[in-house]
Design an enzyme around this catalytic site. Structure first.
Site, mmCIF file in Angstrom:
data_model
loop_
_atom_site.group_PDB
_atom_site.id
_atom_site.type_symbol
_atom_site.label_atom_id
_atom_site.label_comp_id
_atom_site.label_asym_id
_atom_site.label_seq_id
_atom_site.Cartn_x
_atom_site.Cartn_y
_atom_site.Cartn_z
ATOM 1 N N LYS A 66 -30.969 34.644 30.516
ATOM 2 C CA LYS A 66 -30.666 33.767 29.393
ATOM 3 C C LYS A 66 -31.615 34.018 28.219
ATOM 4 O O LYS A 66 -31.224 33.845 27.054
ATOM 5 C CB LYS A 66 -30.694 32.306 29.839
ATOM 6 C CG LYS A 66 -29.604 31.967 30.855
ATOM 7 C CD LYS A 66 -28.208 32.342 30.359
ATOM 8 C CE LYS A 66 -27.111 31.947 31.337
ATOM 9 N NZ LYS A 66 -25.753 32.235 30.842
ATOM 10 N N THR A 85 -21.965 21.000 37.355
ATOM 11 C CA THR A 85 -20.925 21.894 37.853
ATOM 12 C C THR A 85 -21.353 22.385 39.236
ATOM 13 O O THR A 85 -22.465 22.091 39.697
ATOM 14 C CB THR A 85 -20.731 23.107 36.927
ATOM 15 O OG1 THR A 85 -21.902 23.946 37.012
ATOM 16 C CG2 THR A 85 -20.508 22.677 35.482
ATOM 17 N N ASP A 88 -12.677 40.609 34.763
ATOM 18 C CA ASP A 88 -14.001 40.970 35.264
ATOM 19 C C ASP A 88 -14.836 41.356 34.051
ATOM 20 O O ASP A 88 -14.648 42.422 33.468
ATOM 21 C CB ASP A 88 -13.902 42.137 36.245
ATOM 22 C CG ASP A 88 -15.258 42.560 36.804
ATOM 23 O OD1 ASP A 88 -16.300 42.036 36.334
ATOM 24 O OD2 ASP A 88 -15.288 43.425 37.689
ATOM 25 N N VAL A 89 -15.767 40.479 33.661
ATOM 26 C CA VAL A 89 -16.523 40.712 32.426
ATOM 27 C C VAL A 89 -17.485 41.887 32.546
ATOM 28 O O VAL A 89 -18.036 42.341 31.535
ATOM 29 C CB VAL A 89 -17.299 39.453 31.991
ATOM 30 C CG1 VAL A 89 -16.353 38.302 31.677
ATOM 31 C CG2 VAL A 89 -18.350 39.051 33.038
ATOM 32 N N TYR A 112 -32.351 34.306 36.580
ATOM 33 C CA TYR A 112 -31.422 33.585 35.705
ATOM 34 C C TYR A 112 -32.077 33.310 34.357
ATOM 35 O O TYR A 112 -31.468 33.537 33.303
ATOM 36 C CB TYR A 112 -30.988 32.284 36.370
ATOM 37 C CG TYR A 112 -30.049 31.443 35.537
ATOM 38 C CD1 TYR A 112 -28.693 31.737 35.492
ATOM 39 C CD2 TYR A 112 -30.518 30.349 34.817
ATOM 40 C CE1 TYR A 112 -27.821 30.964 34.731
ATOM 41 C CE2 TYR A 112 -29.664 29.576 34.057
ATOM 42 C CZ TYR A 112 -28.313 29.882 34.017
ATOM 43 O OH TYR A 112 -27.461 29.116 33.254
#
Length: 274
Positions: free
Chosen positions: A156, A187, A60-61, A152
């Site tokens: 980034k 993906t 779990d980052v 998002y």
């Protein structure tokens, strides 16, 4: 393509390694002779896809203890980490104003805090040794605003700003810091979204090759595919009204605003961005 030997024998850890870009990167680096460890929050998937690699473990980052224990386990099993690829990331699609607070928090936690945490923890191991490389997976959305994925894009932008600044702070240390900026990549993350005119999506293997190239020859950042560099430069340096008009002409404004929500249900539930 022939790769110089520097990839072979390196100990490389990849976050978000159970599928997509992370798995493609891990598999390529493994084929090139690296000792590869992958971590992912999806324990079932990581156990299935990581079986052919040197090491895999749930990660779990967003949790310091989980990330620390992952890096400790990698180094106990494989030796000092040469490269950390901070790949784990999630996306939420839709109006920023209507986005749930839970989805917003999830993106900030994984895409920003997870990258910052991983960079810190890896660098604390690498800097005393005077060698190492942290590669953060960003996005072209970190350079160009894209309707339908505002949070998002913000995350980034943050990844790029953080990576560039940490690189400046540690210039001459022997530790490298790089960012990879893929375009739309085929993906599960982009299930049900549209497509812009004149642009092809990247494949996970394209991003994997860019990561391998950075390990061989470190640089500040690389765009995937490289051919989008000219288009990005043109759009960034046009007057804002013209840049936005160009986006409407190419259909980039509709990529994430005209989506098939049904096709995205599975991903959104798994990523925690419902």
């Amino acid at each position: 393509m022939m790769w110089p030997m520097p990839v072979a024998g390196k100990v490389i850890a990849v976050t978000g390694g159970a599928r997509g870009i992370g798995l493609a990167t891990a598999n390529l680096l493994h084929r090139l002779g690296a000792e590869v460890a992958i971590g992912d929050i999806d324990e079932t998937a990581i156990n299935e896809t990581g079986a052919g690699l040197e090491f895999h473990r749930r990660l779990d980052v967003t949790d310091r203890q989980s990330f620390t224990e992952f890096l400790d386990a990698v180094e106990d099993r494989l030796g000092p980490i040469d490269v950390l690829v901070n790949n784990a990331g999630v996306i939420a699609v839709g109006s920023a104003v209507e986005e749930s607070d839970a989805a917003t928090r999830r993106l900030l936690d994984v895409n920003i805090y997870g990258v910052i945490l991983g960079t810190k923890l890896a660098s604390q191991r690498m800097l005393p040794r005077g060698r190492g490389h942290v590669i953060n997976i960003a996005s072209l959305g970190g350079l160009l605003p894209t309707a339908g994925i505002a949070t998002y894009c913000a995350t980034k932008h943050a990844v790029l700003g953080f990576t560039d600044t940490v690189r400046l702070e540690n210039r001459g240390s022997g530790v490298h810091f790089s960012a990879v900026l893929p375009t739309l990549t085929n993906t599960e993350m982009i299930a049900g979204v549209g497509h812009a005119k004149g642009f092809r999506n990247a494949e996970p293997d394209d991003v994997a090759r860019a990561v391998a190239g950075l390990i061989v020859k470190p640089k500040a950042r690389v765009l995937v595919p490289r051919s989008v560099g000219a288009a990005v430069a043109v759009q960034r340096f046009l007057p804002q009204r013209l840049a936005e008009a160009l986006g409407r002409t190419l259909g980039t404004e509709r990529v994430f605003t005209a989506v098939d929500v049904g096709q995205r249900t599975g991903y959104a539930k798994r990523a925690g961005t419902c």
